[in-house]
Motif scaffolding. Structure first.
Motif, PDB file in Angstrom:
ATOM      1  N   ASP A  25     154.476  -2.355  59.419  1.00  0.00           N
ATOM      2  CA  ASP A  25     154.159  -2.836  57.649  1.00  0.00           C
ATOM      3  C   ASP A  25     154.869  -2.115  56.694  1.00  0.00           C
ATOM      4  O   ASP A  25     154.155  -0.917  56.380  1.00  0.00           O
ATOM      5  CB  ASP A  25     152.617  -2.835  57.347  1.00  0.00           C
ATOM      6  N   LYS A  31     148.994  -2.335  50.193  1.00  0.00           N
ATOM      7  CA  LYS A  31     147.675  -2.583  50.533  1.00  0.00           C
ATOM      8  C   LYS A  31     147.011  -1.561  50.544  1.00  0.00           C
ATOM      9  O   LYS A  31     146.021  -1.881  50.206  1.00  0.00           O
ATOM     10  CB  LYS A  31     147.638  -3.081  52.448  1.00  0.00           C
ATOM     11  N   THR A 114     149.284   4.574  62.370  1.00  0.00           N
ATOM     12  CA  THR A 114     147.777   3.639  62.405  1.00  0.00           C
ATOM     13  C   THR A 114     147.587   4.795  64.060  1.00  0.00           C
ATOM     14  O   THR A 114     145.881   5.646  63.848  1.00  0.00           O
ATOM     15  CB  THR A 114     147.502   2.960  63.154  1.00  0.00           C
ATOM     16  N   ASP A 137     144.687  -3.071  59.135  1.00  0.00           N
ATOM     17  CA  ASP A 137     145.380  -3.479  58.225  1.00  0.00           C
ATOM     18  C   ASP A 137     146.374  -2.220  57.496  1.00  0.00           C
ATOM     19  O   ASP A 137     147.223  -3.191  56.497  1.00  0.00           O
ATOM     20  CB  ASP A 137     145.427  -4.745  58.571  1.00  0.00           C
ATOM     21  N   THR A 181     139.350  -5.152  58.034  1.00  0.00           N
ATOM     22  CA  THR A 181     140.923  -5.192  56.897  1.00  0.00           C
ATOM     23  C   THR A 181     140.589  -4.548  55.669  1.00  0.00           C
ATOM     24  O   THR A 181     139.529  -4.509  54.939  1.00  0.00           O
ATOM     25  CB  THR A 181     140.952  -6.729  57.274  1.00  0.00           C
TER      26      THR A 181
END
Length: 194
Positions: A25, A31, A114, A137, A181
């Motif tokens: 991403d 985000k 991650t 995410d 999320t």
């Protein structure tokens, strides 16, 4: 139980690496901004962490000028910005002291990579007794070549980002963290957490 959002390594250094074009991403900062806004709206502590490798001559060397938050991410005056030299956000910083002083018992983790700095921080936080939410995410990673592969991501043994993220979910869920999320975190406070 008070919660803090820990934003790990969402820094320009990664955008300078050739493999960033393959990131799961590339817009992860957008985000993270949503997560930060949600945490601030609930008066939760936001802690920023940057990875540094002083004297390395790499994009993680503070002398490179790339050890700074990605565009659009700006800490508030009262939000700590820590600089770490280890994979997890605890070992080479005063993160645990900050959390203890603030009375924090729960952490939400997001950032880059991650399976590396984010997962390692989540595991250590759990071992230290914190309740951990891993915003899956709200993290990003890049493909990982096999240890015996040439420095070429086209090797069939290269772990794809989808596989890395799935493995992280399996490794953490129910053991070290609750997987959540961006939408869930931004939606409403978790019962018992403020």
């Amino acid at each position: 139980m008070k919660r803090a959002l820990v934003v790990i390594d969402v820094q320009e250094s990664f955008r300078q690496r050739p493999d960033w074009e393959l990131a799961s991403d590339p817009d992860v900062a957008d985000k993270v901004a949503v997560l930060v806004d949600a945490a601030r709206a609930r008066d939760e502590l936001v802690i920023w962490v940057l990875h540094t490798e002083p004297g390395s001559g790499t994009v993680f060397d503070p002398e490179s000028g790339h050890v700074r938050l990605m565009a659009g991410l700006v800490p508030a005056d009262d939000e700590p910005v820590l600089r770490k030299t280890a994979h997890n956000a605890f070992t080479t910083t005063n993160l645990q002291q900050l959390l203890t002083v603030a009375g924090i018992g729960s952490l939400a983790v997001c950032g880059i990579r991650t399976e590396q700095c984010c997962e390692t921080t989540a595991r250590l936080a759990s071992d230290l007794g914190y309740a951990v939410e891993f915003v899956i995410d709200g993290t990003a990673t890049t493909p990982t070549p096999h240890r015996d592969a040439p420095d070429d991501l086209s090797d069939p043994r290269t772990l794809r980002v989808e596989d890395i993220i799935a493995r992280t979910e399996y490794a953490l869920a129910g053991r070290f963290a609750t997987i959540t999320t961006v939408a869930e975190f931004a939606g409403a406070p978790v019962a018992g957490v403020r």
